[in-house]
Design a protein around this motif. Structure first.
Motif, PDB file in Angstrom:
ATOM      1  N   SER A 152      15.004  60.061  62.466  1.00 46.38           N
ATOM      2  CA  SER A 152      14.462  59.140  61.462  1.00 46.38           C
ATOM      3  C   SER A 152      12.956  58.966  61.579  1.00 46.38           C
ATOM      4  CB  SER A 152      15.153  57.774  61.574  1.00 46.38           C
ATOM      5  OG  SER A 152      14.913  57.216  62.845  1.00 46.38           O
ATOM      6  N   ALA A 153      12.342  59.599  62.576  1.00 45.96           N
ATOM      7  CA  ALA A 153      10.903  59.389  62.814  1.00 45.96           C
ATOM      8  C   ALA A 153      10.075  59.732  61.579  1.00 45.96           C
ATOM      9  CB  ALA A 153      10.452  60.217  64.016  1.00 45.96           C
ATOM     10  N   ASN A 154      10.326  60.886  60.964  1.00 44.49           N
ATOM     11  CA  ASN A 154       9.505  61.287  59.824  1.00 44.49           C
ATOM     12  C   ASN A 154       9.819  60.485  58.564  1.00 44.49           C
ATOM     13  OD1 ASN A 154       9.227  64.030  61.562  1.00 44.49           O
ATOM     14  ND2 ASN A 154       7.487  63.713  60.172  1.00 44.49           N
ATOM     15  N   ALA A 155      11.093  60.163  58.361  1.00 43.60           N
ATOM     16  CA  ALA A 155      11.437  59.327  57.204  1.00 43.60           C
ATOM     17  C   ALA A 155      10.750  57.968  57.318  1.00 43.60           C
ATOM     18  CB  ALA A 155      12.955  59.155  57.121  1.00 43.60           C
ATOM     19  N   ASN A 156      10.788  57.403  58.500  1.00 43.20           N
ATOM     20  CA  ASN A 156      10.123  56.117  58.700  1.00 43.20           C
ATOM     21  C   ASN A 156       8.619  56.239  58.493  1.00 43.20           C
ATOM     22  OD1 ASN A 156      12.587  55.049  59.243  1.00 43.20           O
ATOM     23  ND2 ASN A 156      12.219  54.617  61.418  1.00 43.20           N
ATOM     24  N   GLY A 174       9.778  64.045  66.291  1.00 42.18           N
ATOM     25  CA  GLY A 174       9.468  64.216  64.882  1.00 42.18           C
ATOM     26  C   GLY A 174       8.368  65.249  64.667  1.00 42.18           C
ATOM     27  N   ASP A 175       8.014  65.454  63.417  1.00 38.93           N
ATOM     28  CA  ASP A 175       6.946  66.393  63.064  1.00 38.93           C
ATOM     29  C   ASP A 175       5.636  65.610  62.987  1.00 38.93           C
ATOM     30  OD1 ASP A 175       5.105  68.049  61.850  1.00 38.93           O
ATOM     31  OD2 ASP A 175       6.460  68.757  60.277  1.00 38.93           O
ATOM     32  N   ALA A 176       4.896  65.641  64.086  1.00 44.62           N
ATOM     33  CA  ALA A 176       3.676  64.831  64.183  1.00 44.62           C
ATOM     34  C   ALA A 176       2.612  65.281  63.181  1.00 44.62           C
ATOM     35  CB  ALA A 176       3.137  64.872  65.612  1.00 44.62           C
ATOM     36  N   ASP A 177       2.563  66.582  62.912  1.00 44.05           N
ATOM     37  CA  ASP A 177       1.567  67.082  61.955  1.00 44.05           C
ATOM     38  C   ASP A 177       1.808  66.519  60.564  1.00 44.05           C
ATOM     39  OD1 ASP A 177       0.104  68.501  63.755  1.00 44.05           O
ATOM     40  OD2 ASP A 177       1.279  70.340  63.498  1.00 44.05           O
ATOM     41  N   ALA A 178       3.079  66.452  60.173  1.00 46.20           N
ATOM     42  CA  ALA A 178       3.407  65.874  58.863  1.00 46.20           C
ATOM     43  C   ALA A 178       2.967  64.411  58.800  1.00 46.20           C
ATOM     44  CB  ALA A 178       4.911  65.988  58.609  1.00 46.20           C
ATOM     45  N   MET A 179       3.179  63.687  59.890  1.00 43.61           N
ATOM     46  CA  MET A 179       2.747  62.287  59.946  1.00 43.61           C
ATOM     47  C   MET A 179       1.241  62.193  59.751  1.00 43.61           C
ATOM     48  SD  MET A 179       4.984  60.915  63.213  1.00 43.61           S
ATOM     49  CE  MET A 179       6.708  61.425  63.405  1.00 43.61           C
ATOM     50  N   ALA A 184      -3.553  60.674  56.611  1.00 45.69           N
ATOM     51  CA  ALA A 184      -4.880  61.078  56.130  1.00 45.69           C
ATOM     52  C   ALA A 184      -4.979  60.943  54.614  1.00 45.69           C
ATOM     53  CB  ALA A 184      -5.160  62.520  56.563  1.00 45.69           C
ATOM     54  N   ASP A 185      -3.856  61.140  53.932  1.00 45.11           N
ATOM     55  CA  ASP A 185      -3.861  61.106  52.464  1.00 45.11           C
ATOM     56  C   ASP A 185      -3.874  59.688  51.896  1.00 45.11           C
ATOM     57  OD1 ASP A 185      -3.865  63.801  52.405  1.00 45.11           O
ATOM     58  OD2 ASP A 185      -1.728  64.051  51.936  1.00 45.11           O
ATOM     59  N   LYS A 186      -3.649  58.705  52.719  1.00 48.87           N
ATOM     60  CA  LYS A 186      -3.504  57.334  52.225  1.00 48.87           C
ATOM     61  C   LYS A 186      -4.712  56.502  52.666  1.00 48.87           C
ATOM     62  CE  LYS A 186      -0.665  53.971  50.641  1.00 48.87           C
ATOM     63  NZ  LYS A 186       0.257  53.983  49.496  1.00 48.87           N
ATOM     64  N   ALA A 187      -5.488  56.056  51.738  1.00 51.91           N
ATOM     65  CA  ALA A 187      -6.685  55.275  52.060  1.00 51.91           C
ATOM     66  C   ALA A 187      -6.307  53.994  52.797  1.00 51.91           C
ATOM     67  CB  ALA A 187      -7.429  54.927  50.774  1.00 51.91           C
ATOM     68  N   ALA A 194       1.851  59.204  69.578  1.00 51.87           N
ATOM     69  CA  ALA A 194       1.688  59.654  70.966  1.00 51.87           C
ATOM     70  C   ALA A 194       3.050  59.759  71.646  1.00 51.87           C
ATOM     71  CB  ALA A 194       0.809  58.674  71.734  1.00 51.87           C
ATOM     72  N   PRO A 195       3.231  60.835  72.423  1.00 47.38           N
ATOM     73  CA  PRO A 195       4.526  61.009  73.090  1.00 47.38           C
ATOM     74  C   PRO A 195       4.697  60.135  74.327  1.00 47.38           C
ATOM     75  CG  PRO A 195       3.075  62.835  73.613  1.00 47.38           C
ATOM     76  CD  PRO A 195       2.324  61.949  72.662  1.00 47.38           C
ATOM     77  N   ASN A 196       3.581  59.663  74.902  1.00 47.67           N
ATOM     78  CA  ASN A 196       3.668  58.846  76.117  1.00 47.67           C
ATOM     79  C   ASN A 196       2.726  57.662  75.974  1.00 47.67           C
ATOM     80  OD1 ASN A 196       3.700  57.688  78.654  1.00 47.67           O
ATOM     81  ND2 ASN A 196       3.330  59.599  79.763  1.00 47.67           N
ATOM     82  N   MET A 197       3.291  56.462  75.944  1.00 50.46           N
ATOM     83  CA  MET A 197       2.490  55.262  75.713  1.00 50.46           C
ATOM     84  C   MET A 197       2.050  54.590  77.016  1.00 50.46           C
ATOM     85  SD  MET A 197       2.298  54.771  72.389  1.00 50.46           S
ATOM     86  CE  MET A 197       3.085  55.470  70.926  1.00 50.46           C
ATOM     87  N   ALA A 198       2.462  55.153  78.160  1.00 52.73           N
ATOM     88  CA  ALA A 198       2.076  54.535  79.442  1.00 52.73           C
ATOM     89  C   ALA A 198       0.592  54.836  79.678  1.00 52.73           C
ATOM     90  CB  ALA A 198       2.931  55.078  80.571  1.00 52.73           C
ATOM     91  N   LYS A 199      -0.216  53.886  79.310  1.00 49.22           N
ATOM     92  CA  LYS A 199      -1.670  54.069  79.260  1.00 49.22           C
ATOM     93  C   LYS A 199      -2.243  54.609  80.568  1.00 49.22           C
ATOM     94  CE  LYS A 199      -4.288  50.378  78.948  1.00 49.22           C
ATOM     95  NZ  LYS A 199      -5.010  49.149  78.507  1.00 49.22           N
TER      96      LYS A 199
END
Lengths: 350, 350
Positions: A152-156, A174-179, A184-187, A194-199
């Protein structure tokens, strides 16, 4: 409606359904129960109030939302463990938590409790668009966090883009490039993907990468051993270990990712890697890298050991606050970010 | 003189004193004995031969030097332990070792043996200028390594500059700025001036610095403990530990260098820090940095443990080879370097 005006999320209830009491339980036409409480998610401050509440229909109930420009966080994927951990981190950070969460079609429950004090109503996919649009209309500065499911990552992500809602994508697969293209297309859209959020782990990983890029071959002739321990349900080798090994190879070490030793036996995890007993099965990520000079006179050891999910949740909320600052800065030269960008922004923190 | 032509450093002997044998022992007028051997320091190759040997007077003896443009290394400070370790590293790297070394006025011996196979004649300060000028005349691409004494570091640096000899200054305690000015003023001169020649330790230190600069505050809220062990004769706190702590502070850790724990008790060094018994007193530098998240769920540990002096010697020879490449590149935009520059050049290695 004086009550709704003073406590933002109290407005998320049917008109007139809540009196001066501290909580209310309302059953909608679909049979779902919406519990509204004055828990830690209820905050009375906002940067700007428009004054006129927005009426909306959710799950067959007419509800109204107090309009506000204040940052608030919608954590999608509740009641999953990672999304729940992020919701907790949002509350600890004293940020307003949206009491709605997108969830999967197979989730049986209709609401979830965060730390026993804040209730979140679970929204099935068929109602997702309608709910999100109305939340966005009333709360333009909502940021979504996504810890749902790879499928559901890309649908969301598309839905967030359609609604113009900034988001932090923690769901992997998910497909990160599609995201990136959609954002980029939406002003006015910004996202952290990011695949890993552990800063701190990401910072360590980046430091090794920078060291390798700047000082290639510095450890030539050294030997490397890598051992990592995870809960026994994790079949594959640690992605972080693989990334760090790639840097070590650039530093001159002769090593293949196949040589990374995986510990998946709970007893070994405890005795050898010193994983706390309560984290052995529930989730941990322990890594040890050892480098030895050819003559054995020099040794380096690097360890990064994580028990539980809290560090990922904290990093996710850092990413939310980063996005909030980013869209406030007025710059749109970059719209999709990763945790390295979040880390780099450290010096800009309020 | 066919023998001298075929084995470079065999030429460093009185004319006609050595026959076809493999070594010779010659007593000069001052009473010093010069032993010339066909040890590992003897190399027959060169990039260019001029053909005409140079005659020179050293310690009362007429000697001749085969002219060559080949890189060779003069290690000053022998018989001190650090200079001796560098001489060993030069031989291991199969580079020609100049069989003369500048030494201090109080050194009683006149020669020193490197690993029992290569003899180095020790040159007192009053003969230093004359010897160095003649070596430079015959071997324009000689590089000096200096591990002498803080009190002689600047005098030696001035002498190297006067003679146009590139050098690696490992002696600490001198005025590095004065060295830099002298090198900058002399066309064709290059030098490496660095307080720590252990390339890998410098790389780690630099990586922590870069991480701190790029990701300030990434470890905010974490707690830090630092413990370092050195031989009991070292009174002050590790300079490397102080430098790394400065980076950790920038990363958000609340820590003062006074909190660095110093281990100087041999028993503790062995039992707690796992220092090898033979390195406890002779020289070691063990460091452990531990970082813990506020809730204790995340731990990082970084260790760099050095026994003996070999890593510093190897780094020094890396610096020598770096200088040799540097002067060959024809660029003079930078003439004085440190170990970070040497590390950065890794990708240019042959």
């Amino acid at each position: 409606m004086s009550q709704a005006r003073s406590a933002d999320w109290m407005a998320f209830v049917p008109l007139g359904a809540v009196g001066e009491g501290s909580s209310a339980r309302i059953r909608g036409r679909s049979g779902a129960t919406l519990v509204v409480s004055r828990g830690p998610c209820v905050r009375a401050s906002s940067r700007r109030r428009c004054g006129v509440p927005l009426r909306m229909q959710v799950d067959g109930m007419e509800v109204q939302i107090e309009r506000s420009d204040e940052l608030c966080v919608m954590v999608n994927g509740v009641p999953g463990p990672m999304a729940t951990e992020v919701a907790r981190a949002v509350l600890r950070r004293k940020l307003p938590l949206v009491p709605f969460a997108l969830t999967g079609p197979s989730v049986a429950q209709h609401e979830a409790s965060i730390d026993g004090s804040s209730e979140v109503k679970l929204v099935k996919p068929d109602a997702a668009r309608s709910v999100l649009k109305q939340i966005k209309a009333a709360r333009p500065n909502v940021v979504c966090v996504d810890y749902t499911h790879p499928s559901s990552a890309n649908a969301n992500a598309s839905l967030y883009a359609e609604c113009g809602v900034c988001y932090v994508m923690g769901t992997t697969g998910g497909d990160a490039d599609a995201m990136r293209r959609e954002v980029a297309d939406k002003a006015g859209m910004f996202a952290v993907v990011a695949p890993n959020m552990a800063k701190q782990i990401v910072a360590f990983q980046a430091a090794m990468k920078i060291m390798a890029e700047q000082f290639p071959g510095a450890f030539e002739g050294y030997t490397l051993t890598v051992v990592e321990s995870h809960q026994s349900t994790k079949a594959d080798t640690s992605g972080t270990a693989k990334a760090v090994v790639a840097s070590f190879k650039q530093l001159g070490l002769d090593f293949d990712v196949d040589q990374i030793e995986k510990v998946r036996d709970p007893e070994q995890s405890i005795s050898r890697m010193r994983v706390p007993a309560d984290a052995v099965s529930s989730g941990h990520a322990f890594h040890t890298y050892h480098l030895s000079s050819p003559d054995g006179s020099v040794h380096f050891e690097f360890q990064h050991n994580v028990a539980g999910r809290r560090v990922y949740a904290e990093g996710t909320v850092d990413a939310v606050q980063f996005l909030d600052r980013q869209r406030g800065s007025g710059s749109a030269s970059q719209t999709v970010f990763d945790m390295i960008d979040v880390l780099r922004s450290g010096s800009m923190k309020s």
